[in-house]
Design an enzyme around this catalytic site. Structure first.
Site, PDB file in Angstrom:
ATOM      1  N   ASN A  61     -21.286  -1.535  -0.789  1.00  0.00           N
ATOM      2  CA  ASN A  61     -21.226  -0.828   0.503  1.00  0.00           C
ATOM      3  C   ASN A  61     -20.780  -1.656   1.702  1.00  0.00           C
ATOM      4  O   ASN A  61     -21.607  -2.231   2.409  1.00  0.00           O
ATOM      5  CB  ASN A  61     -22.587  -0.221   0.840  1.00  0.00           C
ATOM      6  N   ARG A  69     -29.942   2.011   0.085  1.00  0.00           N
ATOM      7  CA  ARG A  69     -28.746   1.202  -0.181  1.00  0.00           C
ATOM      8  C   ARG A  69     -28.875  -0.117   0.595  1.00  0.00           C
ATOM      9  O   ARG A  69     -29.712  -0.246   1.482  1.00  0.00           O
ATOM     10  CB  ARG A  69     -27.471   1.918   0.337  1.00  0.00           C
ATOM     11  N   TYR A 115     -15.326   6.737 -11.375  1.00  0.00           N
ATOM     12  CA  TYR A 115     -14.932   5.594 -10.540  1.00  0.00           C
ATOM     13  C   TYR A 115     -15.568   4.297 -11.074  1.00  0.00           C
ATOM     14  O   TYR A 115     -14.913   3.263 -11.199  1.00  0.00           O
ATOM     15  CB  TYR A 115     -15.369   5.883  -9.105  1.00  0.00           C
ATOM     16  N   ALA A 139     -20.322  -2.023  -7.051  1.00  0.00           N
ATOM     17  CA  ALA A 139     -21.707  -1.803  -7.493  1.00  0.00           C
ATOM     18  C   ALA A 139     -21.818  -0.512  -8.297  1.00  0.00           C
ATOM     19  O   ALA A 139     -22.816  -0.306  -8.982  1.00  0.00           O
ATOM     20  CB  ALA A 139     -22.628  -1.750  -6.277  1.00  0.00           C
ATOM     21  N   CYS A 140     -20.784   0.328  -8.233  1.00  0.00           N
ATOM     22  CA  CYS A 140     -20.791   1.571  -9.019  1.00  0.00           C
ATOM     23  C   CYS A 140     -20.699   1.311 -10.519  1.00  0.00           C
ATOM     24  O   CYS A 140     -20.822   2.243 -11.312  1.00  0.00           O
ATOM     25  CB  CYS A 140     -19.647   2.493  -8.586  1.00  0.00           C
ATOM     26  N   ASP A 162       0.863  -1.192   0.000  1.00  0.00           N
ATOM     27  CA  ASP A 162       0.000   0.000   0.000  1.00  0.00           C
ATOM     28  C   ASP A 162       0.895   1.235   0.000  1.00  0.00           C
ATOM     29  O   ASP A 162       2.112   1.141   0.215  1.00  0.00           O
ATOM     30  CB  ASP A 162      -0.889  -0.006   1.266  1.00  0.00           C
ATOM     31  N   LYS A 200     -13.872   0.959 -13.112  1.00  0.00           N
ATOM     32  CA  LYS A 200     -14.066  -0.408 -12.599  1.00  0.00           C
ATOM     33  C   LYS A 200     -14.598  -1.315 -13.708  1.00  0.00           C
ATOM     34  O   LYS A 200     -14.155  -2.458 -13.860  1.00  0.00           O
ATOM     35  CB  LYS A 200     -15.057  -0.393 -11.424  1.00  0.00           C
TER      36      LYS A 200
HETATM   37  P1  NAD Z   1      -9.583   1.976   1.165  1.00  0.00           P
HETATM   38  O1  NAD Z   1      -9.503   3.341   0.561  1.00  0.00           O
HETATM   39  O2  NAD Z   1      -9.680   1.870   2.642  1.00  0.00           O
HETATM   40  O3  NAD Z   1      -8.357   1.087   0.676  1.00  0.00           O
HETATM   41  C1  NAD Z   1      -7.735   1.267  -0.580  1.00  0.00           C
HETATM   42  C2  NAD Z   1      -6.240   1.338  -0.343  1.00  0.00           C
HETATM   43  O4  NAD Z   1      -5.580   1.475  -1.611  1.00  0.00           O
HETATM   44  C3  NAD Z   1      -5.823   2.545   0.515  1.00  0.00           C
HETATM   45  O5  NAD Z   1      -5.176   2.120   1.696  1.00  0.00           O
HETATM   46  C4  NAD Z   1      -4.903   3.332  -0.395  1.00  0.00           C
HETATM   47  O6  NAD Z   1      -3.802   3.920   0.282  1.00  0.00           O
HETATM   48  C5  NAD Z   1      -4.430   2.260  -1.365  1.00  0.00           C
HETATM   49  N1  NAD Z   1      -3.916   2.876  -2.584  1.00  0.00           N
HETATM   50  C6  NAD Z   1      -4.440   3.926  -3.279  1.00  0.00           C
HETATM   51  N2  NAD Z   1      -3.624   4.278  -4.277  1.00  0.00           N
HETATM   52  C7  NAD Z   1      -2.550   3.452  -4.219  1.00  0.00           C
HETATM   53  C8  NAD Z   1      -1.357   3.338  -4.979  1.00  0.00           C
HETATM   54  N3  NAD Z   1      -1.110   4.167  -6.007  1.00  0.00           N
HETATM   55  N4  NAD Z   1      -0.469   2.372  -4.641  1.00  0.00           N
HETATM   56  C9  NAD Z   1      -0.699   1.546  -3.596  1.00  0.00           C
HETATM   57  N5  NAD Z   1      -1.822   1.609  -2.828  1.00  0.00           N
HETATM   58  C10 NAD Z   1      -2.736   2.540  -3.147  1.00  0.00           C
HETATM   59  O7  NAD Z   1     -10.821   1.244   0.441  1.00  0.00           O
HETATM   60  P2  NAD Z   1     -11.597  -0.088   0.833  1.00  0.00           P
HETATM   61  O8  NAD Z   1     -12.939   0.300   1.324  1.00  0.00           O
HETATM   62  O9  NAD Z   1     -10.752  -0.977   1.677  1.00  0.00           O
HETATM   63  O10 NAD Z   1     -11.791  -0.725  -0.613  1.00  0.00           O
HETATM   64  C11 NAD Z   1     -10.956  -1.755  -1.125  1.00  0.00           C
HETATM   65  C12 NAD Z   1     -11.361  -2.072  -2.554  1.00  0.00           C
HETATM   66  O11 NAD Z   1     -12.754  -2.436  -2.615  1.00  0.00           O
HETATM   67  C13 NAD Z   1     -11.182  -0.911  -3.525  1.00  0.00           C
HETATM   68  O12 NAD Z   1     -10.742  -1.402  -4.764  1.00  0.00           O
HETATM   69  C14 NAD Z   1     -12.591  -0.362  -3.661  1.00  0.00           C
HETATM   70  O13 NAD Z   1     -12.763   0.311  -4.906  1.00  0.00           O
HETATM   71  C15 NAD Z   1     -13.419  -1.622  -3.564  1.00  0.00           C
HETATM   72  N6  NAD Z   1     -14.798  -1.344  -3.100  1.00  0.00           N
HETATM   73  C16 NAD Z   1     -15.026  -0.983  -1.804  1.00  0.00           C
HETATM   74  C17 NAD Z   1     -16.331  -0.726  -1.368  1.00  0.00           C
HETATM   75  C18 NAD Z   1     -16.622  -0.330   0.053  1.00  0.00           C
HETATM   76  O14 NAD Z   1     -17.805  -0.182   0.394  1.00  0.00           O
HETATM   77  N7  NAD Z   1     -15.638  -0.121   0.904  1.00  0.00           N
HETATM   78  C19 NAD Z   1     -17.394  -0.847  -2.277  1.00  0.00           C
HETATM   79  C20 NAD Z   1     -17.124  -1.209  -3.589  1.00  0.00           C
HETATM   80  C21 NAD Z   1     -15.820  -1.482  -3.993  1.00  0.00           C
END
Ligand code: NAD
Length: 326
Positions: free
Chosen positions: A176, A218, A147, A117-118, A33, A151
């Site tokens: 979510n 939602r 976004y 879901a987006c 990360d 995806k």
């Molecule tokens: P989050 O933002 O907590 O975690 C994403 C992580 O990716 C962050 O820690 C960020 O620092 C890291 N990141 C961003 N850019 C980076 C880079 N250039 N290099 C390395 N790391 C990088 O998000 P989350 O809620 O844990 O989501 C995880 C995944 O699930 C994501 O792909 C998100 O799109 C997907 N998602 C999440 C949800 C939700 O409700 N949380 C819903 C749909 C999809």
């Protein structure tokens, strides 16, 4: 059998929980990360601070790895993803393309991509009483935001890398996710965490601000169910996109009432009609999930929100964000 597993986004909310579960299951995890987890130490045996927009960083990440859970993304709640389209599209396109390519070049066994879901078209989400979204509803495509477009494009890339290069991709559309150890302030937080924070900071009888009229709907999934589902999809032989969420539809007003009841507070809602609210309604159809996995998320919103509220309340009590985070 123990595997060498890479979790990208391991410093984020879901990634952190996933690393803990995989380590507990006896696997050897490398977390990658831009940052370390904010609220608790990682359980990963190895943790690298890499920027995955860089192809060389992606290649170093997958070295010696059997399976990849690719979660890293530039993302946030509705306030963030509706105001940073170019930045999100640029960052996530680079991260996803470079990760897929590095994984294929290194011949990793499996690659799971967390879609969202987006990806579903805005025209199917205009009513609060929405028809639950089935996977085939993603087309004809018209995702709500950059976004979502990014995806959806990466879902296609996963299919191409499987068909052309034999990379065993898995694609999960998350709906979510909420729970402890997630961002709850600063602008990237999502609705459940933001509501828990507002309720925790309010006094009995106070008014709290809600974005929109609160009648937008939602469904919400507790993070433990999410982590379980991700591992089950990874183990499955199913390579098409699959929903992972709950199918209990709830309005944001009802969500606020639920959190207020957990907190034991009576609160008034002030609706900010100019605040971003995203699509009007969104729910997950879990028919495919049940058919493929013989399982679906089962942790109730009441139980999950109780845990989440307790954690955010305790975090705020420690010093309203002033404590030194790990
Ligand atoms: P989050 O933002 O907590 O975690 C994403 C992580 O990716 C962050 O820690 C960020 O620092 C890291 N990141 C961003 N850019 C980076 C880079 N250039 N290099 C390395 N790391 C990088 O998000 P989350 O809620 O844990 O989501 C995880 C995944 O699930 C994501 O792909 C998100 O799109 C997907 N998602 C999440 C949800 C939700 O409700 N949380 C819903 C749909 C999809």
């Amino acid at each position: 059998m123990a595997k060498r597993i890479l979790v990208t986004g391991a410093g984020g909310f879901i990634g952190h929980h996933l690393v803990s579960a995989l380590e507990q299951a006896g696997h050897n995890v490398r977390g990658v990360d831009l940052k370390r987890p904010e609220f608790a130490e990682t359980a990963a045996e190895e943790f690298e601070l890499f920027d995955l927009r860089d192809p060389a960083a992606c290649r170093a990440s997958v070295e010696g790895i059997d399976e990849v859970y690719h979660l890293a993304a530039d993302m946030g709640g509705i306030g963030y993803i509706t105001t940073n389209h170019a930045r999100i599209a640029y960052n996530n396109t680079l991260i996803d393309l470079n990760m897929l390519n590095a994984a294929a070049e290194a011949s990793v066994g499996r690659f799971l991509y967390t879609s969202s879901a987006c990806v579903y078209p805005a025209y199917r989400q205009t009513d609060a009483n929405v028809e639950p979204l089935r996977e085939e509803h993603a087309y004809p495509a018209d995702p709500d935001q950059a976004y979502g477009w990014e995806k959806l494009y990466t879902e296609q890339l996963c299919a191409h890398y499987l068909a052309d290069l034999g990379l065993e991709t898995r694609v999960v559309r998350l709906h979510n996710v909420y729970g402890p150890l997630g961002t709850y302030d600063g602008g990237r937080e999502k609705a459940p965490a933001a509501i828990c924070r507002k309720v925790a900071l309010a006094k009995d009888g106070d008014e709290i601000e809600i974005w929109g009229d609160g009648e937008q709907t939602r469904s919400f999934m507790y993070v433990d169910d999410c982590v379980e589902g991700l591992q089950r999809v990874m183990r499955s032989n199913f390579a098409q996109p699959i929903n992972l969420g709950t199918s209990r539809l709830i309005t944001i007003n009802e969500l606020v009432d639920l959190v207020a009841a957990i907190a034991g507070k009576r609160l008034c809602k002030r609706h900010n009609l100019s605040g971003p609210q995203g699509v009007r309604g969104r729910n997950s159809d879990n028919t495919r999930l049940r058919a493929v996995l013989g399982w679906e998320p089962g942790i109730s919103l009441e139980a999950g929100l109780t845990e989440t509220y307790r954690w955010i309340h305790a975090e705020l009590a420690v010093g309203a964000g002033t404590r030194v985070r790990v």
